[in-house]
Every structure is written in structure tokens, then in C-alpha cells.
Scaffold this active site. Sequence first.
Site, PDB file in Angstrom:
ATOM      1  N   ARG A  38       2.667  26.377  36.356  1.00 52.21           N
ATOM      2  CA  ARG A  38       2.374  25.895  37.711  1.00 52.21           C
ATOM      3  C   ARG A  38       1.399  24.723  37.655  1.00 52.21           C
ATOM      4  NH1 ARG A  38      -2.105  25.522  36.756  1.00 52.21           N
ATOM      5  NH2 ARG A  38      -3.793  27.040  36.701  1.00 52.21           N
ATOM      6  N   ASP A  47      -9.660  30.703  43.916  1.00 50.57           N
ATOM      7  CA  ASP A  47      -8.882  31.963  43.967  1.00 50.57           C
ATOM      8  C   ASP A  47      -9.754  33.190  43.716  1.00 50.57           C
ATOM      9  OD1 ASP A  47      -9.034  31.396  41.202  1.00 50.57           O
ATOM     10  OD2 ASP A  47      -6.978  32.036  40.783  1.00 50.57           O
ATOM     11  N   GLY A 137      -2.471  25.881  26.736  1.00 52.84           N
ATOM     12  CA  GLY A 137      -3.867  25.497  26.938  1.00 52.84           C
ATOM     13  C   GLY A 137      -4.030  24.179  27.664  1.00 52.84           C
ATOM     14  N   GLY A 139      -3.710  23.743  30.993  1.00 53.47           N
ATOM     15  CA  GLY A 139      -4.056  23.898  32.408  1.00 53.47           C
ATOM     16  C   GLY A 139      -2.845  24.044  33.309  1.00 53.47           C
ATOM     17  N   SER A 142       0.406  28.248  30.891  1.00 47.42           N
ATOM     18  CA  SER A 142       1.363  28.862  29.957  1.00 47.42           C
ATOM     19  C   SER A 142       1.094  30.354  29.867  1.00 47.42           C
ATOM     20  CB  SER A 142       1.248  28.210  28.576  1.00 47.42           C
ATOM     21  OG  SER A 142       0.022  28.529  27.952  1.00 47.42           O
ATOM     22  N   ASP A 187      -2.265  31.946  39.413  1.00 46.35           N
ATOM     23  CA  ASP A 187      -1.260  31.537  38.425  1.00 46.35           C
ATOM     24  C   ASP A 187      -0.081  32.502  38.373  1.00 46.35           C
ATOM     25  OD1 ASP A 187      -3.313  29.810  38.016  1.00 46.35           O
ATOM     26  OD2 ASP A 187      -3.707  30.379  35.940  1.00 46.35           O
TER      27      ASP A 187
END
Length: 396
Positions: A38, A47, A137, A139, A142, A187
Site C-alpha cells: 500500500r 493510525d 523495507g 515503506g 511488504s 497496512d
Amino acid sequence: MDGEGSAAGVGALLAAALRVYERSYGGEAQVAVCAPGRVNLIGEHTDYNQGLVLPMALPLVTVIVGSSTSGQSCSVETITDSADEPRRVDFDLPTESSPLTRGRPAWANYVKGVVQHYRAQPLPAFKAVIASSVPLGGGLSSSASLEVAVYTFLQQLCPDDGDKVAKAVACQQAEHTHAGVPCGIMDQFVSVLGKEGHALLIDCRSLEATPVPLADPALVILITNSNVRHSLTGSEYPSRRKQCENAAAILGKSSLRDATMQNLEDAKDRMDSVTYQRAHHVIEEIARTAQAADALKRGAYAEFGRLMVESHNSLRDLYEVSCPELDVLVAAAMEVDGVFGSRMTGGGFGGCTVTLLQADATERTIKHIQEKYSGRPTFYITTPSEGARVLSGMKS
Ligand code: ADP
Ligand code: MG
């Protein structure tokens, strides 16, 4: 996808995973699923403060192919290069008396965590192969795409009740307990519930999601990976969370979601300047995210872009999670005619920026960023994509 990015399409990833499956385990995989990474358009570090976020699911995905197998022993192999660690792991299904715990290789903890938190029984043992086009890694999450892909895979072997929010929460729990990252819900939520042609306004307190159309062909969402990751002490993220909790406690609120700038000003004398700055960012960022979603609904792209830049500046100056590389990427993008806005995205200290621009400005924007950035950026031209899904054409 843009030719600059090295991202394979879903079909190519699937084919690669199936080839490795056949080589490693023999035979054909029964099940194939994928879950997207995302990009967060706005609403950063909100969040875990019960605030608002506005991410979209990416065409970059983690694919898992596999089959159930008899016995108790599971085997999982990743095609993705993961920090010199073994790419294959074997573990037994968890039982009441011997749950799955953290171990090596580190990447397998994401898989084990999801198996441990899966919401239906009895899970059969399985063998599986993982392939991903989400940079690790970077951002773009993953980690969540891996967790959600594993969960979606398990759903094919042993169906749960289909509750999507509970699925996202189980994947978040996996990251907390098994990867040791106290992440928010964004995420996993968008990787499960992402909707093609839409960004998702997520209220992280009520867990309500509102799709916001984002499919204007005259617009492009450009992601630029700085390809740097400053490994600070690793404690930056938990320490930001702590500072926010402290600020909320001083304000007498259960989270910063319930605080206003007036509350904060009134309590300024009762907190140190760093705590004040952190809360300042979060309170304004939540308000900015609501405004940005509204601007997007109205097609007010220039306004949306202004809010993106305000968000970046706040992350740089108040929350202190940017870095010189991200600042250069944002500044360079903003110099180009046709760019509405740009900001760092994700946790910070490296990783990616996200830029909203006119489609006809794409080429010159990429060229200008390449000229201004001394590192080697990777570009992804993206569209809002669908959340986790079963890939068709497989035997089940
Ligand atoms: P991000 O989520 O922003 O990409 P994280 O540090 O949260 O960064 O997660 C990256 C980690 O997730 C990797 O170091 C690796 O352990 C794990 N991971 C994600 N995708 C894969 C994959 N396809 N294969 C193996 N490990 C993966
Ligand atoms: Mg992650």
C-alpha cells in the site's frame, strides 16, 4: 507500471512462484493468492493514535502458491532475497502446548505469526512458495502484504467466517507478537479491503472504511523509492508511540484522536517540548486527512496537494521522522509544473515519497527528480488496486 520500476506483474510473479513450487516440492500447487502493498496518501503516524488515514492498495503484491499436506510439518520458501537468510523454513503446526514463537529466519516470523493468529481450526499442514513485487523495507508495507497473503492462503485451506476486519486485526496481531513491531492497523486493513479505483479513508478508532474514488485518468500517483533506509536504533517507532501515549495521558484523553489543538495549547506548560511537538503533528495530521479526503471527493487536487506538502513538513519538523533524501525528493517534485503535492510516506527515515501530479507531467517529473537526487531512485506509477484475492485459474 512504469518501466523505471522493477516490479513484476501478478502473472509473472505467479509463474515464477509456480516454477519454484514444482522444483522444490514436485507437482502443482492447489492454491494461489495475492495481497497488495500500500501507499499512504496522507495521515502518517495517525493510525496508532486512533486517527484517520488515507491509503490505497498498490498493484505491487505478494503472491503465495501452495497446497495442504498430511502430517504436522509446514514448509515455506520465499523467492525474494531477504538479507542473507535461508529462504526456506520448516516448522510444525502450533498446538495449545507449543505455540509458534519468534526465531530465525526473521522473515518467517511474519508467516508463523499469521498461522498462530489464524481464526479457524483445524489448519492442515502446508507447503508454500512466496514471491513479491513489493520492495522489502521500502515503506510500501511488504510486511502487511506478506501477512495478509498468508492469511488469505490459509483461508483457502481452512475457511474462517470471512470477517475482513477481524482478518486485518489478526494480521496486525501477528506483526506485534511475532515480528515485534507494534504497528497500527492501516497496512493490514488496506491490504485486505483495498478497492480498485479508490483510496480508502480509514477511521482507525471505529475501523470504518470509506472508499474515495481516485480513478481520474488525468492524474498520476507516482511513488519514488529513495532506496535508502537509515537504521537508527530501531526504537524510533516505539518511542514515537510512547510519546503520543504520554501526550494523551497528560491531556486526560484515551488517545490523541480525542484531543484538539486548543486542548494541547492549554496543557503546553505540563509537557516537554518534544512531547508537545509530537502531539501537535498528530492532532493536525488527523484534521488534514479529513480535509484531504473531502478535497479528493471534490476533485480539488491542488488543495489535496497543499495538504500533502503540509503533512511532509510536519513530519519533518514536528514528528522528526523524515531524512535529507526524502526532503530532496519532495522538494524536487514540487519544482515541476503539473505536480500538485508530494510527501514522504510510511514510517520515515528513508523509504518512499508519494507524489500527486497531472498525468502529462509524469515524464518531466521523473527526469527532474533524477537530476536533483544524488542517489538512485526507483519510480512506480501506480493506480489504486484491489485488496487481497484468490488468483483464478488454479485447481482447488
Ligand atoms: P515494509 O513493510 O515497509 O516493507 P518492514 O520492515 O515492515 O518494511 O517489513 C520488511 C520485512 O518483511 C522484510 O525484512 C522481511 O523480513 C519481511 N518480508 C516481506 N516480504 C517478504 C517476502 N516476500 N519474502 C520474505 N520476507 C518478506
Ligand atoms: Mg512493514
